[in-house]
Structure formats: structure tokens, C-alpha cells
Design a protein around this motif. Structure first.
Motif, PDB file in Angstrom:
ATOM      1  N   ILE A   1      76.606 -86.991  89.059  1.00  0.00           N
ATOM      2  CA  ILE A   1      77.884 -86.585  89.390  1.00  0.00           C
ATOM      3  C   ILE A   1      78.226 -85.220  88.466  1.00  0.00           C
ATOM      4  CG2 ILE A   1      80.343 -87.332  88.988  1.00  0.00           C
ATOM      5  CD1 ILE A   1      79.107 -90.121  89.996  1.00  0.00           C
ATOM      6  N   LEU A   2      77.804 -85.374  87.151  1.00  0.00           N
ATOM      7  CA  LEU A   2      78.363 -84.187  86.290  1.00  0.00           C
ATOM      8  C   LEU A   2      77.342 -83.059  86.753  1.00  0.00           C
ATOM      9  CD1 LEU A   2      79.570 -83.551  83.738  1.00  0.00           C
ATOM     10  CD2 LEU A   2      77.538 -84.314  82.354  1.00  0.00           C
ATOM     11  N   GLY A   3      76.343 -83.225  86.982  1.00  0.00           N
ATOM     12  CA  GLY A   3      75.651 -81.818  87.653  1.00  0.00           C
ATOM     13  C   GLY A   3      76.098 -81.235  88.906  1.00  0.00           C
ATOM     14  N   CYS A   4      76.407 -82.059  89.736  1.00  0.00           N
ATOM     15  CA  CYS A   4      77.108 -81.573  90.928  1.00  0.00           C
ATOM     16  C   CYS A   4      78.519 -80.848  90.538  1.00  0.00           C
ATOM     17  CB  CYS A   4      77.557 -82.590  92.000  1.00  0.00           C
ATOM     18  SG  CYS A   4      76.082 -83.187  92.800  1.00  0.00           S
ATOM     19  N   ALA A   5      79.244 -81.493  89.385  1.00  0.00           N
ATOM     20  CA  ALA A   5      80.763 -81.195  89.247  1.00  0.00           C
ATOM     21  C   ALA A   5      80.623 -79.707  88.569  1.00  0.00           C
ATOM     22  CB  ALA A   5      81.343 -82.287  87.963  1.00  0.00           C
ATOM     23  N   VAL A   6      79.503 -79.395  87.681  1.00  0.00           N
ATOM     24  CA  VAL A   6      79.297 -78.184  87.028  1.00  0.00           C
ATOM     25  C   VAL A   6      78.399 -77.339  87.755  1.00  0.00           C
ATOM     26  CG1 VAL A   6      79.607 -79.304  84.699  1.00  0.00           C
ATOM     27  CG2 VAL A   6      77.149 -79.004  85.601  1.00  0.00           C
TER      28      VAL A   6
ATOM     29  N   LEU B   1      72.799 -96.237  86.240  1.00  0.00           N
ATOM     30  CA  LEU B   1      74.027 -95.990  85.863  1.00  0.00           C
ATOM     31  C   LEU B   1      73.878 -94.234  85.122  1.00  0.00           C
ATOM     32  CD1 LEU B   1      75.816 -98.901  84.295  1.00  0.00           C
ATOM     33  CD2 LEU B   1      76.213 -98.084  86.449  1.00  0.00           C
ATOM     34  N   GLY B   2      72.629 -94.306  84.755  1.00  0.00           N
ATOM     35  CA  GLY B   2      72.544 -92.839  84.014  1.00  0.00           C
ATOM     36  C   GLY B   2      72.313 -91.698  85.197  1.00  0.00           C
ATOM     37  N   ILE B   3      71.636 -92.415  86.130  1.00  0.00           N
ATOM     38  CA  ILE B   3      71.435 -91.409  87.419  1.00  0.00           C
ATOM     39  C   ILE B   3      72.844 -90.835  88.148  1.00  0.00           C
ATOM     40  CG2 ILE B   3      70.518 -91.177  89.734  1.00  0.00           C
ATOM     41  CD1 ILE B   3      68.080 -93.192  88.788  1.00  0.00           C
TER      42      ILE B   3
ATOM     43  N   PRO C   1      62.423 -83.825  92.510  1.00  0.00           N
ATOM     44  CA  PRO C   1      62.203 -85.273  92.624  1.00  0.00           C
ATOM     45  C   PRO C   1      61.258 -85.916  91.694  1.00  0.00           C
ATOM     46  CG  PRO C   1      62.567 -84.256  94.810  1.00  0.00           C
ATOM     47  CD  PRO C   1      62.629 -83.068  93.482  1.00  0.00           C
ATOM     48  N   LEU C   2      59.930 -85.399  91.830  1.00  0.00           N
ATOM     49  CA  LEU C   2      58.981 -85.808  91.003  1.00  0.00           C
ATOM     50  C   LEU C   2      59.318 -85.769  89.609  1.00  0.00           C
ATOM     51  CD1 LEU C   2      56.143 -86.912  91.006  1.00  0.00           C
ATOM     52  CD2 LEU C   2      54.949 -84.372  90.704  1.00  0.00           C
ATOM     53  N   ALA C   3      59.862 -84.948  88.930  1.00  0.00           N
ATOM     54  CA  ALA C   3      60.199 -84.934  87.443  1.00  0.00           C
ATOM     55  C   ALA C   3      61.405 -85.996  87.296  1.00  0.00           C
ATOM     56  CB  ALA C   3      60.884 -83.685  87.025  1.00  0.00           C
ATOM     57  N   ALA C   4      62.193 -85.860  88.166  1.00  0.00           N
ATOM     58  CA  ALA C   4      63.329 -87.025  88.013  1.00  0.00           C
ATOM     59  C   ALA C   4      62.733 -88.574  87.932  1.00  0.00           C
ATOM     60  CB  ALA C   4      64.407 -87.072  88.967  1.00  0.00           C
ATOM     61  N   THR C   5      61.811 -88.877  88.798  1.00  0.00           N
ATOM     62  CA  THR C   5      60.826 -89.909  88.861  1.00  0.00           C
ATOM     63  C   THR C   5      60.256 -90.383  87.385  1.00  0.00           C
ATOM     64  OG1 THR C   5      60.899 -89.895  91.212  1.00  0.00           O
ATOM     65  CG2 THR C   5      59.330 -91.583  90.186  1.00  0.00           C
ATOM     66  N   PHE C   6      59.385 -89.245  87.081  1.00  0.00           N
ATOM     67  CA  PHE C   6      58.909 -89.391  85.764  1.00  0.00           C
ATOM     68  C   PHE C   6      59.678 -89.839  84.622  1.00  0.00           C
ATOM     69  CE2 PHE C   6      54.943 -87.463  87.698  1.00  0.00           C
ATOM     70  CZ  PHE C   6      54.301 -88.251  87.670  1.00  0.00           C
ATOM     71  N   ILE C   7      61.024 -89.108  84.704  1.00  0.00           N
ATOM     72  CA  ILE C   7      61.768 -89.379  83.651  1.00  0.00           C
ATOM     73  C   ILE C   7      62.393 -90.849  83.544  1.00  0.00           C
ATOM     74  CG2 ILE C   7      64.172 -88.826  82.589  1.00  0.00           C
ATOM     75  CD1 ILE C   7      63.713 -85.993  83.659  1.00  0.00           C
ATOM     76  N   CYS C   8      62.569 -91.194  84.888  1.00  0.00           N
ATOM     77  CA  CYS C   8      62.965 -92.758  84.887  1.00  0.00           C
ATOM     78  C   CYS C   8      61.832 -93.624  84.567  1.00  0.00           C
ATOM     79  CB  CYS C   8      63.383 -92.875  86.565  1.00  0.00           C
ATOM     80  SG  CYS C   8      64.745 -92.124  86.815  1.00  0.00           S
ATOM     81  N   LEU C   9      60.685 -93.200  84.866  1.00  0.00           N
ATOM     82  CA  LEU C   9      59.815 -94.093  84.364  1.00  0.00           C
ATOM     83  C   LEU C   9      59.102 -94.231  82.972  1.00  0.00           C
ATOM     84  CD1 LEU C   9      57.075 -95.658  85.307  1.00  0.00           C
ATOM     85  CD2 LEU C   9      55.709 -93.642  85.495  1.00  0.00           C
ATOM     86  N   TRP C  10      59.500 -92.881  82.461  1.00  0.00           N
ATOM     87  CA  TRP C  10      59.317 -92.844  80.910  1.00  0.00           C
ATOM     88  C   TRP C  10      60.609 -93.754  80.319  1.00  0.00           C
ATOM     89  CZ3 TRP C  10      62.812 -90.706  77.262  1.00  0.00           C
ATOM     90  CH2 TRP C  10      62.246 -90.585  76.135  1.00  0.00           C
TER      91      TRP C  10
END
Length: 287
Positions: free
Chosen positions: A277-282, A270-272, A248-257
Motif C-alpha cells: 500500500i505504501l509502495g503504491c502510494a509513493v 500484515l507487513g506485505i 516476486p522471487l526477491a519478495a518470496t525470499f524475504i518472506c522466507l527469511w
């Protein structure tokens, strides 16, 4: 100008000539009425910011006659803001007093205005939610339901009256209290140089609130498992042992970046959706 009905002496610019304050009854009336719009224009990235900015619009126009300074002040108050609406007028009054001081002192650091706002969001919302949503509303509803259960048609009316009186009284009182408190504090700060310490404390408190929000509101787990020598090793289990909440921390920093790179908020959202969805599918992320 002397208004015999209010006994308030006003200068030609509409300020209170007795105190030099721009917060005349008309200004308080504007703040009171406009702060009800704080929840009418919420967005994912700004929350109540635009309603808060609209609440301050009339006092800010009086504080900053110059258009450039006025628009800069409005823009300042479009930063993320969210709190229990009942006590929002307190922060509005405090912000007005700080803006008034900023207009008088060229050395005033305007970044402290938002720093103080952010620092107050968490503590005041915790108090406000507990009292207004968890206590006053429940007590008022209990009284109203008790009357309605006996067949008394005044049950809903009593509930609405009790809660509305508390709600409106709080919004009126806290606006004045916030402005008066801010004015007195800023006067003392000018003498004792307290603003620097308040800014640091507000910044630390604000970052603590943001950190708590990441830990409690952002959820992201991986379902990847590796087999080594017949034993299953969970990547999520390893991450939790090293640094719980690392994903969660890494995802937050990516969104902030991405946000700092100029990517629009709607595209990040939309990217999230797409990545999850793609990550859960694979099988990369746990549903």
C-alpha cells in the motif's frame, strides 16, 4: 480377537494379527470420517495441514504408543499441505504406511515422509482438480440440470447422488490403495535402497512446484521510470530483460527469511499489505 462379522483376526493391541498391519476396519473408518475435516481448519501458512494431521491421529497413536514419538509424528504432519480433497486419503494411507515403517526401522529418515507428501501435492492436485472439479462435477450437474429443465424435481437429487457416489467411492478406495501401495513399496525399498532416490526425486518435484507457484501466484511490479537524455527508461522493463519475475522471487525470499527468523506469519502478511500500500502510494510499485 476374532470378529465374526468382519472375519478379521486382531491382536491385543488392535492390529491385524494376520498381516501385522495397524490398519484395521476401525482405523480405515476413522481416516474416512476425519478426512472430511481437511478443509475445516485452513490457514494461510498451513492450508489443510491441521485437518490432515487430525485424519492421521488415531493410526499414529496406534503406531507410536510412546507419547514423545506420537507428538513428534503429529507435529510432522502440521507442515504445509494442500491438495484436492477427494484424493487426500491416498496420501494419508501412504503417510501411515511410511510412519509404520519409521516406527519399526530406527534408520528410517522421517524427513522423507513430508518430502514425499510435498512432491505428490502438485501432480495429484492437477489430476484431481481436472477430474473432480472440471469433469465429474460438470457432468453430474449437466445431467441434473437437464432433468430440472424439464420440470423434474429429481434433478438436484440426481446431481447430488452421482457426484456423492463418485466422491465417497474415491475417498474409500484411495485410502486403502495408498496404504497398500506404500507398504509394498517400502518393503521393496528396504531391499533395493529406493528411498534415497525417491526422496531426491520428491525434493526436486516439490521445489519445481514451489517455483511454479512463485512465478504464477506472486505478482509484484515496479512503476519507477527514469529520464535519461529525454528518454524514459522503465526499471521494470530492465528487470524483465535481466531476470523475469525477479521482484516476486526477491519478495518470496524475504518472506522466507523473516519466517526462518521466527517472525509470525500474521505479521508477515500484515507487513506485505503495509509495504504494498505504501509502495503504491509513493509510486514505487505498480497497482
Amino acid at each position: 480377537m476374532i470378529d465374526n462379522n468382519r472375519n478379521v483376526v486382531q491382536g491385543v493391541d488392535g492390529s491385524d494379527a494376520n498381516t501385522g498391519s495397524i490398519m484395521t476396519p476401525d482405523m480405515y473408518r476413522s481416516v474416512f470420517l476425519r478426512q472430511f475435516t481437511s478443509q475445516c481448519s485452513q490457514s494461510y501458512d498451513k492450508m489443510m495441514a491441521y485437518g490432515f494431521m487430525y485424519t492421521l491421529e488415531k493410526p499414529l497413536r496406534k503406531i507410536y504408543p510412546n507419547d514423545d514419538e506420537y507428538y513428534s509424528a503429529l507435529d510432522r504432519h502440521t507442515e504445509f499441505f494442500n491438495m484436492t480433497p477427494h484424493i487426500l486419503p491416498f496420501v494419508a494411507g501412504l503417510s501411515i504406511s511410511m510412519e509404520e515403517q519409521a516406527s519399526k526401522d530406527p534408520m528410517f529418515d522421517v524427513s522423507t515422509i513430508n518430502a514425499v507428501k510435498v512432491g505428490l501435492m502438485g501432480p495429484l492436485s492437477g489430476i484431481g482438480d481436472s477430474f473432480y472439479w472440471g469433469t465429474f462435477r460438470v457432468v453430474a450437474a449437466g445431467i441434473g440440470i437437464g432433468l430440472a429443465a424439464t420440470g423434474n424435481p429429481l434433478g438436484p437429487v440426481v446431481y447430488a447422488l452421482i457426484y456423492s457416489v463418485i466422491n465417497i467411492a474415491t475417498r474409500v478406495i484411495t485410502a486403502r490403495f495408498g496404504y497398500d501401495m506404500g507398504t509394498k513399496f517400502l518393503e521393496k525399498s528396504a531391499q533395493d535402497n529406493l528411498m534415497g532416490r525417491v526422496t531426491d526425486a520428491a525434493g526436486v518435484l516439490g521445489m519445481t512446484v514451489v517455483g511454479a507457484m512463485i512465478a504464477t501466484m506472486v505478482v509484484l511490479n515496479t512503476s519507477l521510470v527514469f529520464n535519461l537524455g529525454g528518454a524514459e527508461i522503465s526499471i521494470q522493463g530492465i528487470l524483465d530483460e535481466i531476470f523475469q519475475g525477479a521482484l516476486p522471487l526477491a519478495a518470496t525470499f524475504i518472506c522466507l527469511w523473516l519466517y526462518k527468523r521466527g517472525v509470525r506469519t500474521i505479521w508477515i502478511i500484515l507487513g506485505i499489505f503495509a509495504v504494498c500500500i505504501l509502495g503504491c502510494a509513493v509510486g514505487v510499485f505498480a497497482a
